[in-house]
Each structure stands twice: as structure tokens, then as C-alpha cells.
Motif scaffolding. Structure first.
Motif, PDB file in Angstrom:
ATOM      1  N   VAL A 172       0.857  -1.181   0.000  1.00 56.49           N
ATOM      2  CA  VAL A 172       0.000   0.000   0.000  1.00 56.49           C
ATOM      3  C   VAL A 172       0.898   1.238   0.000  1.00 56.49           C
ATOM      4  CG1 VAL A 172      -1.815   1.251   1.205  1.00 56.49           C
ATOM      5  CG2 VAL A 172      -1.771  -1.249   1.270  1.00 56.49           C
ATOM      6  N   THR A 173       0.683   2.124  -0.970  1.00 57.89           N
ATOM      7  CA  THR A 173       1.435   3.378  -1.060  1.00 57.89           C
ATOM      8  C   THR A 173       0.590   4.499  -0.485  1.00 57.89           C
ATOM      9  OG1 THR A 173       2.597   2.609  -3.036  1.00 57.89           O
ATOM     10  CG2 THR A 173       2.604   4.971  -2.602  1.00 57.89           C
ATOM     11  N   ILE A 174       1.119   5.136   0.548  1.00 56.64           N
ATOM     12  CA  ILE A 174       0.383   6.191   1.240  1.00 56.64           C
ATOM     13  C   ILE A 174       1.117   7.512   1.013  1.00 56.64           C
ATOM     14  CG2 ILE A 174      -0.512   6.974   3.468  1.00 56.64           C
ATOM     15  CD1 ILE A 174      -0.288   4.095   4.443  1.00 56.64           C
ATOM     16  N   PRO A 175       0.500   8.496   0.356  1.00 56.92           N
ATOM     17  CA  PRO A 175       1.158   9.802   0.198  1.00 56.92           C
ATOM     18  C   PRO A 175       1.469  10.402   1.565  1.00 56.92           C
ATOM     19  CG  PRO A 175      -0.747   9.612  -1.254  1.00 56.92           C
ATOM     20  CD  PRO A 175      -0.798   8.434  -0.330  1.00 56.92           C
ATOM     21  N   ASN A 176       2.600  11.065   1.647  1.00 61.93           N
ATOM     22  CA  ASN A 176       3.020  11.619   2.928  1.00 61.93           C
ATOM     23  C   ASN A 176       2.060  12.691   3.443  1.00 61.93           C
ATOM     24  OD1 ASN A 176       5.284   9.988   3.189  1.00 61.93           O
ATOM     25  ND2 ASN A 176       6.585  11.392   2.037  1.00 61.93           N
ATOM     26  N   ALA A 177       1.436  13.422   2.508  1.00 62.84           N
ATOM     27  CA  ALA A 177       0.453  14.412   2.947  1.00 62.84           C
ATOM     28  C   ALA A 177      -0.727  13.735   3.626  1.00 62.84           C
ATOM     29  CB  ALA A 177      -0.013  15.238   1.756  1.00 62.84           C
ATOM     30  N   VAL A 178      -1.148  12.573   3.104  1.00 62.40           N
ATOM     31  CA  VAL A 178      -2.231  11.808   3.733  1.00 62.40           C
ATOM     32  C   VAL A 178      -1.756  11.224   5.055  1.00 62.40           C
ATOM     33  CG1 VAL A 178      -3.765   9.829   3.450  1.00 62.40           C
ATOM     34  CG2 VAL A 178      -3.265  11.296   1.500  1.00 62.40           C
ATOM     35  N   LEU A 179      -0.515  10.791   5.105  1.00 57.92           N
ATOM     36  CA  LEU A 179       0.046  10.194   6.317  1.00 57.92           C
ATOM     37  C   LEU A 179       0.055  11.190   7.468  1.00 57.92           C
ATOM     38  CD1 LEU A 179       1.424   7.522   7.249  1.00 57.92           C
ATOM     39  CD2 LEU A 179       3.596   8.617   6.746  1.00 57.92           C
ATOM     40  N   MET A 180       0.340  12.450   7.161  1.00 60.22           N
ATOM     41  CA  MET A 180       0.398  13.457   8.214  1.00 60.22           C
ATOM     42  C   MET A 180      -0.976  13.893   8.685  1.00 60.22           C
ATOM     43  SD  MET A 180       3.474  13.854   9.036  1.00 60.22           S
ATOM     44  CE  MET A 180       3.188  15.233  10.133  1.00 60.22           C
ATOM     45  N   SER A 181      -2.016  13.586   7.927  1.00 59.05           N
ATOM     46  CA  SER A 181      -3.369  14.018   8.302  1.00 59.05           C
ATOM     47  C   SER A 181      -4.179  12.916   8.946  1.00 59.05           C
ATOM     48  CB  SER A 181      -4.099  14.539   7.052  1.00 59.05           C
ATOM     49  OG  SER A 181      -4.233  13.506   6.090  1.00 59.05           O
ATOM     50  N   THR A 182      -3.576  11.763   9.233  1.00 56.10           N
ATOM     51  CA  THR A 182      -4.298  10.665   9.855  1.00 56.10           C
ATOM     52  C   THR A 182      -3.513  10.150  11.049  1.00 56.10           C
ATOM     53  OG1 THR A 182      -5.399   8.559   9.425  1.00 56.10           O
ATOM     54  CG2 THR A 182      -3.226   8.866   8.451  1.00 56.10           C
ATOM     55  N   THR A 183      -4.153   9.284  11.814  1.00 58.22           N
ATOM     56  CA  THR A 183      -3.527   8.736  13.017  1.00 58.22           C
ATOM     57  C   THR A 183      -2.631   7.562  12.649  1.00 58.22           C
ATOM     58  OG1 THR A 183      -5.444   9.378  14.335  1.00 58.22           O
ATOM     59  CG2 THR A 183      -3.962   7.729  15.280  1.00 58.22           C
ATOM     60  N   VAL A 184      -1.423   7.554  13.205  1.00 59.59           N
ATOM     61  CA  VAL A 184      -0.462   6.487  12.965  1.00 59.59           C
ATOM     62  C   VAL A 184      -0.238   5.753  14.285  1.00 59.59           C
ATOM     63  CG1 VAL A 184       1.864   5.895  12.213  1.00 59.59           C
ATOM     64  CG2 VAL A 184       0.643   7.789  11.123  1.00 59.59           C
ATOM     65  N   THR A 185      -0.506   4.447  14.289  1.00 60.14           N
ATOM     66  CA  THR A 185      -0.256   3.606  15.458  1.00 60.14           C
ATOM     67  C   THR A 185       0.987   2.775  15.188  1.00 60.14           C
ATOM     68  OG1 THR A 185      -2.625   3.494  15.912  1.00 60.14           O
ATOM     69  CG2 THR A 185      -1.214   1.871  16.997  1.00 60.14           C
ATOM     70  N   ASN A 186       1.988   2.939  16.026  1.00 56.65           N
ATOM     71  CA  ASN A 186       3.256   2.233  15.864  1.00 56.65           C
ATOM     72  C   ASN A 186       3.340   1.132  16.916  1.00 56.65           C
ATOM     73  OD1 ASN A 186       6.031   1.462  15.737  1.00 56.65           O
ATOM     74  ND2 ASN A 186       6.508   3.454  14.827  1.00 56.65           N
ATOM     75  N   PHE A 187       3.386  -0.130  16.463  1.00 52.99           N
ATOM     76  CA  PHE A 187       3.427  -1.272  17.374  1.00 52.99           C
ATOM     77  C   PHE A 187       4.860  -1.687  17.731  1.00 52.99           C
ATOM     78  CE2 PHE A 187      -0.530  -1.607  14.992  1.00 52.99           C
ATOM     79  CZ  PHE A 187      -1.460  -1.791  16.005  1.00 52.99           C
ATOM     80  N   SER A 188       5.839  -1.114  17.069  1.00 46.26           N
ATOM     81  CA  SER A 188       7.221  -1.538  17.274  1.00 46.26           C
ATOM     82  C   SER A 188       8.054  -0.530  18.044  1.00 46.26           C
ATOM     83  CB  SER A 188       7.893  -1.801  15.917  1.00 46.26           C
ATOM     84  OG  SER A 188       7.178  -2.757  15.171  1.00 46.26           O
ATOM     85  N   ARG A 189       7.634   0.736  18.088  1.00 47.63           N
ATOM     86  CA  ARG A 189       8.492   1.776  18.601  1.00 47.63           C
ATOM     87  C   ARG A 189       8.838   1.570  20.077  1.00 47.63           C
ATOM     88  NH1 ARG A 189       9.368   6.696  16.671  1.00 47.63           N
ATOM     89  NH2 ARG A 189       9.420   5.494  14.732  1.00 47.63           N
ATOM     90  N   LEU A 190       7.863   1.198  20.900  1.00 52.20           N
ATOM     91  CA  LEU A 190       8.072   1.092  22.341  1.00 52.20           C
ATOM     92  C   LEU A 190       8.312  -0.341  22.801  1.00 52.20           C
ATOM     93  CD1 LEU A 190       5.332   3.595  23.563  1.00 52.20           C
ATOM     94  CD2 LEU A 190       7.746   4.027  23.086  1.00 52.20           C
ATOM     95  N   ALA A 191       8.571  -1.229  21.835  1.00 54.57           N
ATOM     96  CA  ALA A 191       8.784  -2.627  22.226  1.00 54.57           C
ATOM     97  C   ALA A 191      10.016  -2.769  23.107  1.00 54.57           C
ATOM     98  CB  ALA A 191       8.914  -3.500  20.979  1.00 54.57           C
ATOM     99  N   GLY A 192      11.112  -2.169  22.738  1.00 52.14           N
ATOM    100  CA  GLY A 192      12.331  -2.186  23.534  1.00 52.14           C
ATOM    101  C   GLY A 192      12.828  -3.591  23.812  1.00 52.14           C
ATOM    102  N   GLU A 193      13.474  -3.778  24.961  1.00 49.50           N
ATOM    103  CA  GLU A 193      14.010  -5.086  25.307  1.00 49.50           C
ATOM    104  C   GLU A 193      12.914  -6.059  25.710  1.00 49.50           C
ATOM    105  OE1 GLU A 193      16.890  -4.558  28.324  1.00 49.50           O
ATOM    106  OE2 GLU A 193      18.291  -3.417  27.056  1.00 49.50           O
ATOM    107  N   GLY A 194      11.780  -5.544  26.220  1.00 48.06           N
ATOM    108  CA  GLY A 194      10.701  -6.429  26.642  1.00 48.06           C
ATOM    109  C   GLY A 194       9.892  -6.980  25.494  1.00 48.06           C
ATOM    110  N   GLY A 195      10.102  -6.473  24.293  1.00 47.07           N
ATOM    111  CA  GLY A 195       9.352  -6.954  23.141  1.00 47.07           C
ATOM    112  C   GLY A 195       8.017  -6.245  23.004  1.00 47.07           C
ATOM    113  N   ALA A 196       7.337  -6.490  21.892  1.00 46.35           N
ATOM    114  CA  ALA A 196       6.033  -5.885  21.648  1.00 46.35           C
ATOM    115  C   ALA A 196       4.969  -6.601  22.466  1.00 46.35           C
ATOM    116  CB  ALA A 196       5.694  -5.961  20.158  1.00 46.35           C
ATOM    117  N   ILE A 197       3.927  -5.873  22.833  1.00 47.20           N
ATOM    118  CA  ILE A 197       2.830  -6.427  23.623  1.00 47.20           C
ATOM    119  C   ILE A 197       1.671  -6.777  22.708  1.00 47.20           C
ATOM    120  CG2 ILE A 197       1.132  -5.927  25.420  1.00 47.20           C
ATOM    121  CD1 ILE A 197       3.157  -4.221  26.807  1.00 47.20           C
ATOM    122  N   LEU A 198       1.120  -7.967  22.929  1.00 44.56           N
ATOM    123  CA  LEU A 198      -0.061  -8.440  22.201  1.00 44.56           C
ATOM    124  C   LEU A 198      -1.143  -8.749  23.229  1.00 44.56           C
ATOM    125  CD1 LEU A 198      -1.416  -9.418  19.569  1.00 44.56           C
ATOM    126  CD2 LEU A 198      -0.462 -11.683  20.049  1.00 44.56           C
TER     127      LEU A 198
END
Length: 567
Positions: free
Chosen positions: A412-438
């Protein structure tokens, strides 16, 4: 004396008397240049349209004023008639000029031997060329002499045979040279194909190599056509000069080519200082760009650490810096570009700038949005994110758009202008050493002990292979609803890339654990409690399905479960 008087009469239209004994001599001169009376000669010298006198494909002179009633057209017609009446003799006819005057009108006449051809007045001379009347008459006489000689030579069979032989030899030479150009073109095309097949394809990739081959083939073809056209041009000029009548055309072609070559050579010489300055500026810009790229690479790889630049924003910062360096270099080098001060160059620059300004509004918007995405660090390559309704792994963060690959292997190709106008949920950013939470939720009735429910959920998490043992899974009671208790199981993963597969396996283990210990997963709105427990008996867990392939997979799962189950 008698001949001079007759000459003056012919020039100015008078009819002087001369002795009868000289009648033959006088008869040898042509008729008067102009009809009419010689009275008031100054009144007849009125400027008129320029009329050129052409004889044997050569321009002899230009008549600009009338002469005693004869317009410039009539003067040219009579002069051409006298030239045509010249006899074709093998002996060279000497063409010369002589001064003549009558009253207040003075001029010079051009004669071929004793024959009067035409007269020149001071008003016929182009003063812009800086010529005098005598110089203009001498030039006209010389051109008449060349035309007469060419006319005589054209009637010579020997001259025609020599010209034809030389033209034939030149034609054969042209055909041989064209054949050589064709052979060299084919050899160069084969060489380009071989070079790209051996070297450029592994280095650049097949698609880029194909475009490079097309570009170089086009350049070789254009060069071959250019060489062929120059050879034909030279051949045509040579052939035309071999025949007296067409010799002026050949000389004009040669003069045009020589003038063009001289002009181009002078232009190149004049442009060399500017080109050298442009080269110096571009070389310095290239050196600065290489320094910036090396510094950015060191920061990105962790060899250099600076507080004001993070590894996640290095690539975007490098791109912005490189663009600024090249824009500055172009601004400095612009005045030194050959032809940059010409009106045409400025017009093209204005049109190009206007087109870029009008057509780049959306482009600039996406570009700025891309920079904001990078510097905001909302996502980066390899992270599991959710953008709107799109869920997947980020595969590319470009200047204009971001590419996300979904679990269904859809890009899926998402224009950056569209990307900045919507909510982005990042599942990997705060995983750290403990890993991602499911996490997953299940609702159980109030008749089931909550401690048992906690133990069963933790047992299901322990049986799920991809769930990490540390940090340990845990259970939260998120709601005490009217009809059931809502439990949420949270587990840690090594990475969120396979969260859908792991979640499916976790759900399966939860169902197995609850069925194994007779706890029903049933929390609808109901009026009466069922008489029996709503669970699946263990003997029915692995009922044989219709498909043999599915049956084999279920049997393998049953064997693995029996090994994991205690007792």
C-alpha cells in the motif's frame, strides 16, 4: 574624342552628332541607357526601390535610382539584355570601367571591350558598406568578368567533362564514406550491447541498464546521422563548384559552413573561461556533497555521535543538505554558463520556472510532509504500524510517499500528505528489550472462579510457542459487565511482524485450555442458565474432518497437544 562623346550620349540619353566617318565605331556602342530628354537631369534622380542585376547566377550590382526616365527595373533589364548579347568567343573579353559625366550628373560606366554594359551613379552605391563609386564600379566589373568567363567555360565540352568526372569521383567517395559510417555505427551498437550485458547489468540492474542502452543507441544513431549529413553537405558544395553556372551556389555553401564553423569555434573559445568557472564550482559542490554523505553515513552507522542529529533522521538531513548545496552551486555557476545572458536563455528560464511553480504545488506539499514524517519520527522502515485502516510493516519511507506491506502481502502506497493528516499507530516503537505487547480479550460468566480463569489464560499463553517467557504474561479484569466479566490477556512478543499468526495460535490455545478444564466461554445475554456446561468435550477436539490433508494436519496437532498436556 568622338567615341567618348558617343559614350556620354549612351550614358545620359542625349543624341550628340559625330562625323559620318566614325559611324561604324559609333554603331558598335549600345543604345542610350535611358530614353528621354537630358533636360533637368537633377530632377530625375529620385530614390526608388532596389533592383538587383543578376547574370549567370551571380549578383552583379543593385540599381537604386532612375536615370533620365528609366526606372531601376528598366536599367536592370537593359543591362541584362546587353550582357546576353555579348558574343561567346574563346578570347578573354576585358571588362573595365570609365568615369563619365553630363552636366551636373556624374557616374561611371562599365564596358566589355568597346561595348557599353551599364552605368553606375553615386546614388547606386550602398554607403553603409563604406564603398566609393569607383570601388563599387570596379567590384561590378570584376563580377561581370567572372560571369562572362563562366559563361564561356560552360560552353566548353572539356570543362563539362572534367566537372562530370570530378563529380563522379566525389560521389563514389561519398558512398564509400557513408558505408564506413554505417559499419562503424553497427560496430558501436554491438559494443554498447556487449558492455551493458557484461558490466552494467549486475551493477545497476536490468531495468536501468535497458534505459541506458536505449539512450546510448540513440546518441550513436544521432552522431551517425550528423556525420552523414556533413559528408553530403560537403559533397554537394564540391559538386556545385565543378560547374561554372552552379559555382556560386557551391561557394555560398562553403562560405556558410566555414562561417558557421568559425562562429562555433569562436563561441567555444569565448565560453572556455566561463566553463572553467562552472567546472570549479561544480567540483567544489561535489566535494562538499561527498563530505556530507560520509559524515551522514558515519552518524547512521554509529561511528560518530552528535547530539543535534539522530540516526533516524540522518538520511533525510543528508538529502536536504545535498539539495541545498547543489542549489547554491547552481546559483553561483549560473552567470558563468555560456549564453546565460542571452534573451533566449532568459526566456526559457522564465518559462521553465513558471511551469515548475505552477506544477509543483502538490509536489512541494508531499515533499514537506515527507520531511515532517521523518523528523517527527512517527515511523521508520521495518516497523509494524497501522495507518488509518492499513496495517502492516513499513518497507520504504520516501520523500513523497510511504510504502506499507500488509500481512496479505499487499503493498500500500500512502502519500506523505495523507500520512500526516491521519492517526499512525506504531506497534514496534516502544517494544524495547521487553518486546512488543499483544493483547486479547475474553468474557466469562460470573459463575466461573476468576482465579481459575486467570490460570487458564496464563496456561494458554505458556502453550503458545511465539510468546516470550520473560516478561511474564499477565491478566487484567477490564470490566464487570451485567452478564459477564471481561478478562484481558497481555503477552510479550519478540517482534510484532507475525502478530496475526501468533494471535490466532493464542486464541486456539485459550479454547483448548478452557475446554480441557470444563470452563465455558459463553457470555451472551440469556434468560436462564443452561442445565449443563457449554464446552467442547476433549474427545471431540480432533474429530476427523472431510479432507485428508486437513485430517493429517489435525492429527499432527493432536499428537503435539498430547505431548504438551500433563497426564
Amino acid at each position: 574624342m568622338i567615341r567618348l562623346l558617343v559614350l556620354l550620349a549612351a550614358l545620359f540619353g542625349a543624341a550628340p552628332a559625330y562625323p559620318a566617318g566614325n559611324a561604324d565605331s559609333a554603331a558598335g556602342l549600345p543604345s542610350a541607357l535611358a530614353d528621354g530628354s537630358a533636360a533637368a537631369p537633377s530632377a530625375s534622380l529620385v530614390a526608388d526601390a532596389d533592383v538587383p542585376l543578376r547574370y549567370w547566377n551571380r549578383q552583379i550590382m543593385v540599381f537604386r535610382v532612375p536615370l533620365f526616365g528609366a526606372s531601376p527595373e528598366e536599367r536592370a533589364a537593359r543591362a541584362l539584355q546587353r550582357l546576353d548579347e555579348l558574343p561567346l568567343v574563346a578570347e578573354r573579353t576585358r571588362v573595365h570601367t570609365r568615369a563619365a559625366s553630363l552636366g551636373s550628373v556624374t557616374g561611371r560606366v562599365v564596358l566589355a571591350g568597346d561595348r557599353l554594359l551599364f552605368a553606375l551613379l553615386p546614388e547606386d552605391v550602398d554607403i553603409l558598406q563604406g564603398e566609393t563609386l569607383e570601388q563599387a564600379a570596379q567590384g561590378a566589373a570584376q563580377r561581370v568578368q567572372e560571369a562572362i568567363d563562366a559563361r564561356i567555360a560552360q560552353s566548353s565540352p572539356r570543362e563539362l567533362l572534367i566537372g562530370a568526372a570530378l563529380s563522379g569521383g566525389a560521389t563514389l567517395g561519398l558512398l564509400m564514406l557513408l558505408w564506413v559510417v554505417l559499419v562503424l555505427r553497427r560496430a558501436l551498437l554491438r559494443g554498447v550491447k556487449v558492455v551493458h550485458a557484461r558490466r552494467l547489468q549486475p551493477a545497476w540492474g536490468a531495468e536501468v541498464s535497458r534505459h541506458l542502452v536505449s539512450l546510448e543507441r540513440g546518441a550513436i544513431g544521432l552522431l551517425a546521422w550528423g556525420v552523414a549529413l556533413v559528408l553530403v553537405y560537403l559533397w554537394l558544395g564540391f559538386v556545385l563548384t565543378r560547374f561554372p553556372y552552379t559555382a556560386p551556389w557551391g561557394h555560398q555553401l562553403g562560405e556558410y559552413l566555414a562561417g558557421l564553423s568559425s562562429q562555433m569555434a569562436l563561441g567555444v573559445l569565448h565560453a572556455l573561461p566561463g566553463l572553467f568557472a562552472v567546472f570549479v564550482v561544480l567540483f567544489a559542490a561535489r566535494y562538499v556533497v561527498r563530505v556530507i554523505s560520509a559524515f551522514a553515513s558515519s552518524v547512521e552507522q554509529g561511528r560518530i555521535q552528535v547530539g543535534w542529529l539522530e540516526p533516524q533522521t540522518v538520511e533525510a538531513s543528508r538529502r536536504v543538505s545535498v539539495v541545498l548545496v547543489w542549489l547554491f552551486a547552481l546559483t553561483v555557476a549560473y552567470p558563468y554558463i555560456p549564453g546565460s545572458d542571452t534573451t533566449a536563455f532568459k526566456g526559457v528560464s522564465v518559462v521553465a520556472g513558471l511551469m515548475i511553480t505552477i506544477g509543483s504545488a502538490g509536489f512541494i506539499g508531499h515533499l514537506m510532509a515527507g520531511l515532517l514524517v521523518v523528523y517527527a519520527r512517527a515511523l521508520r522502515k521495518g516497523e509494524m504500524v497501522k495507518v488509518g485502516d492499513t496495517f502492516g510493516v513499513v518497507t520504504e519511507v520516501g520523500a513523497l510517499s510511504t510504502k506499507v506491506t500488509t500481512p496479505s502481502l499487499e503493498e500500500v502506497t500512502i502519500p506523505n500528505a495523507v500520512l500526516m493528516s491521519t492517526t499512525v499507530t506504531n506497534f514496534s516503537r516502544l517494544a524495547g528489550e521487553g518486546g512488543a505487547i499483544l493483547s486479547t480479550k475474553v468474557t466469562i460468566g460470573y459463575d466461573a472462579p476468576w482465579r481459575q480463569v486467570h490460570a487458564l489464560l496464563l496456561l494458554a499463553a505458556e502453550r503458545t510457542a511465539a510468546v516470550r517467557k520473560e516478561p511474564k504474561p499477565f491478566v487484567l479484569q477490564t470490566a464487570l459487565s451485567d452478564f459477564y466479566v471481561e478478562y484481558e490477556l497481555r503477552v510479550h512478543l519478540d517482534g510484532p511482524e507475525n502478530r496475526f499468526t501468533i494471535l490466532s495460535d493464542l486464541h486456539a490455545q485459550i479454547q483448548d485450555a478452557f475446554n480441557e478444564f470444563g470452563v465455558q466461554i459463553m457470555s451472551p445475554h440469556f434468560m436462564l442458565q443452561p442445565d449443563g456446561s457449554v464446552t467442547v468435550k476433549r474427545d471431540d477436539w480432533f474429530a476427523a474432518p472431510a479432507s485428508e490433508a486437513v485430517s493429517g494436519r489435525v492429527q499432527a496437532e493432536k499428537t503435539g497437544y498430547d505431548r504438551r498436556s500433563p497426564g
